[in-house]
Scaffold this active site. Structure first.
Site, PDB file in Angstrom:
ATOM      1  N   ARG A  49       0.791  -1.224  -0.320  1.00 10.50           N
ATOM      2  CA  ARG A  49      -0.055   0.228  -0.076  1.00 10.50           C
ATOM      3  C   ARG A  49       0.993   1.242   0.152  1.00 10.50           C
ATOM      4  NH1 ARG A  49      -4.717  -1.241   4.300  1.00 10.50           N
ATOM      5  NH2 ARG A  49      -5.705  -3.399   2.942  1.00 10.50           N
ATOM      6  N   GLU A  80      -5.079  -0.204  15.828  1.00 11.62           N
ATOM      7  CA  GLU A  80      -6.217  -0.774  14.437  1.00 11.62           C
ATOM      8  C   GLU A  80      -5.195  -1.976  14.512  1.00 11.62           C
ATOM      9  OE1 GLU A  80      -8.166  -1.637  10.084  1.00 11.62           O
ATOM     10  OE2 GLU A  80      -7.179   0.729  11.475  1.00 11.62           O
ATOM     11  N   SER A  96      -9.689  -5.657  10.497  1.00  6.97           N
ATOM     12  CA  SER A  96     -10.855  -4.646  10.502  1.00  6.97           C
ATOM     13  C   SER A  96     -12.044  -6.021  10.056  1.00  6.97           C
ATOM     14  CB  SER A  96     -10.472  -3.915   8.819  1.00  6.97           C
ATOM     15  OG  SER A  96     -11.611  -3.051   8.555  1.00  6.97           O
ATOM     16  N   ARG A 144       2.712  -5.160  11.582  1.00 12.19           N
ATOM     17  CA  ARG A 144       1.529  -4.312  12.906  1.00 12.19           C
ATOM     18  C   ARG A 144       1.200  -5.263  14.199  1.00 12.19           C
ATOM     19  NH1 ARG A 144      -3.402  -0.620  11.842  1.00 12.19           N
ATOM     20  NH2 ARG A 144      -1.863   0.538  10.034  1.00 12.19           N
TER      21      ARG A 144
END
Length: 427
Positions: free
Chosen positions: A261, A350, A353, A391
């Site tokens: 990304r 976060e 999702s 992450r």
């Protein structure tokens, strides 16, 4: 993409959702274009029929030897062809603008989706686990990574530019261990694993709803109709594009893939360490099911619970958030985010999702099935991040550190770490 007839009957609701999601589109204008398209199409069809009839008359007149009338009709047919060409060009332009506009029409949102303009308006649903009260000065994941020689960001930047990194030694093992833990859990729960392409054509990106609104987040392959995918959701959904599927039992797919990304617009935001990087890995789950909202809601809860189970096996505290309209993408009907406690940030960040998309992706992708009455229906699709790494390494190493910098390995992860229970700090 939504059905045009349904859109006409629900134009006000869709316009409101577009405004809530921050999508600049005029639904009334779009519907007006569709009316214009129908009118032009009707004119084209009538003119084609008239031209064809007169062309047949020319043949009859030629056989009868009436060449004067033949020449008059030929002139008339040529004029009709000119008019037809102009109408067809106008129709093609209207269709192009209409198709482009339809690709911007957002999915509706569920009645229980919070209204809001940004992630600040997301609503906390629950918390699981309590962050430990620190009794010593905590190190962040970069300090711990450097201490154990398992994260090297300066050399990543030297090689590939900002937001790139190297993982080494135990960092690589942790990175791969959490992926295998997640994949094994999904396979235990009925998911079929796939190895997927890391590149996708523009059509696949468009059909899964990542384009046009998210195109600036993707890396293009120069001079090719291909893009690096930002999630294996794209190839997993595209796997069944333009096919009839059997969803008498929901189709459950999983993939482990590298993802890319560009993170446009995130400069200065969450860029420390491994939180927001250009290359990462995800274990993704995708479900394709019947067009039944109650079933889709059940499956949404199910795939979200899988992500929770992984965090619980990693012994990490987290909270679940109901995502508001302004923080949702164009394609999403209902979304939960899971945020995991990150001590160095003194906040939840976060990590997962989970989304229900109804038939938005299937309609674009042409994924259909026959219901019990034999009618053709578009399927529903859902997706969820089972785990994203590196992450997840942030909370993993920060929450399990001790005072001298050692890192405890959660029990569920130890079989994937060759039985290692503790990463002792170098002496």
């Amino acid at each position: 993409m939504l059905d045009l007839q349904w859109l006409r009957m629900n134009a006000n609701e869709v316009q409101q959702v577009a405004e809530l999601k921050g999508i600049n589109i005029d639904i009334a204008q779009l519907l007006g274009l569709n009316v214009q398209r129908r009118e032009l199409l009707q004119q084209v069809e009538v003119l084609r029929q008239q031209r064809n009839e007169q062309s047949k008359q020319i043949g009859v007149l030629v056989q009868g030897g009436d060449y004067t009338q033949v020449e008059l009709l030929k002139q008339h047919v040529r004029a009709m062809n000119d008019r037809l060409s102009a109408l067809e060009e106008q129709l093609a332009q209207v269709r192009l603008v209409l198709d482009q506009g339809m690709m911007l029409v957002p999915n509706i949102v569920s009645p229980d989706t919070p209204r809001g303009s940004s992630e600040a308006d997301n609503v906390e649903m629950k918390r699981v686990g309590q962050p430990a009260a620190p009794t010593f000065k905590l190190r962040d994941h970069i300090e711990l990574g450097e201490l154990h020689d398992m994260i090297d960001i300066p050399r990543g930047v030297k090689t590939a530019g900002t937001r790139h990194y190297y993982l080494k030694g135990a960092g690589v093992l942790l990175h791969r261990a959490v992926q295998q833990l997640a994949l094994d859990l999904l396979m235990e729960r009925g998911f079929t694993p796939l190895e997927v392409p890391l590149m996708a054509r523009t059509a696949a990106m468009m059909n899964t709803g990542f384009f046009p609104t998210g195109q600036d987040q993707s890396y293009a392959i120069v001079d090719e109709d291909q893009w690096l995918v930002g999630t294996s959701e794209v190839p997993l959904v595209a796997y069944y594009s333009n096919e009839m599927v059997d969803v008498s039992t929901p189709i459950r797919l999983a993939a482990v893939s590298t993802c890319f990304r560009s993170e446009v617009g995130s400069a200065g935001k969450d860029v420390h360490g491994l939180y927001r990087v250009h290359q990462f890995a995800k274990v993704e789950q995708v479900v394709i099911c019947e067009a039944d909202q109650a079933l889709a809601e059940q499956l949404h809860q199910e795939i979200t619970a899988h992500a929770e189970a992984i965090l619980q096996r990693l012994e990490l505290p987290y909270r679940m958030m109901a995502v508001c309209t302004g923080d949702m993408s164009q394609k999403t009907y209902k979304q939960f985010d899971i945020e995991t406690w990150m001590p160095s940030r003194q906040a939840y960040g976060e990590t997962h999702s989970s989304s229900n998309l109804l038939d938005f992706q299937a309609r674009r992708s042409g994924i259909r099935y026959r219901d019990t009455e034999g009618r053709l229906r578009y399927a529903y699709t859902l997706n969820n991040t089972a785990v994203a790494t590196p992450r997840i390494l942030i909370p993993l190493v920060e929450n399990h550190q001790d005072e001298d910098g050692g890192i405890h390995i959660p029990h569920a992860l130890r079989p994937y770490m060759n039985g290692v229970a503790y990463l002792a700090p170098p002496q």
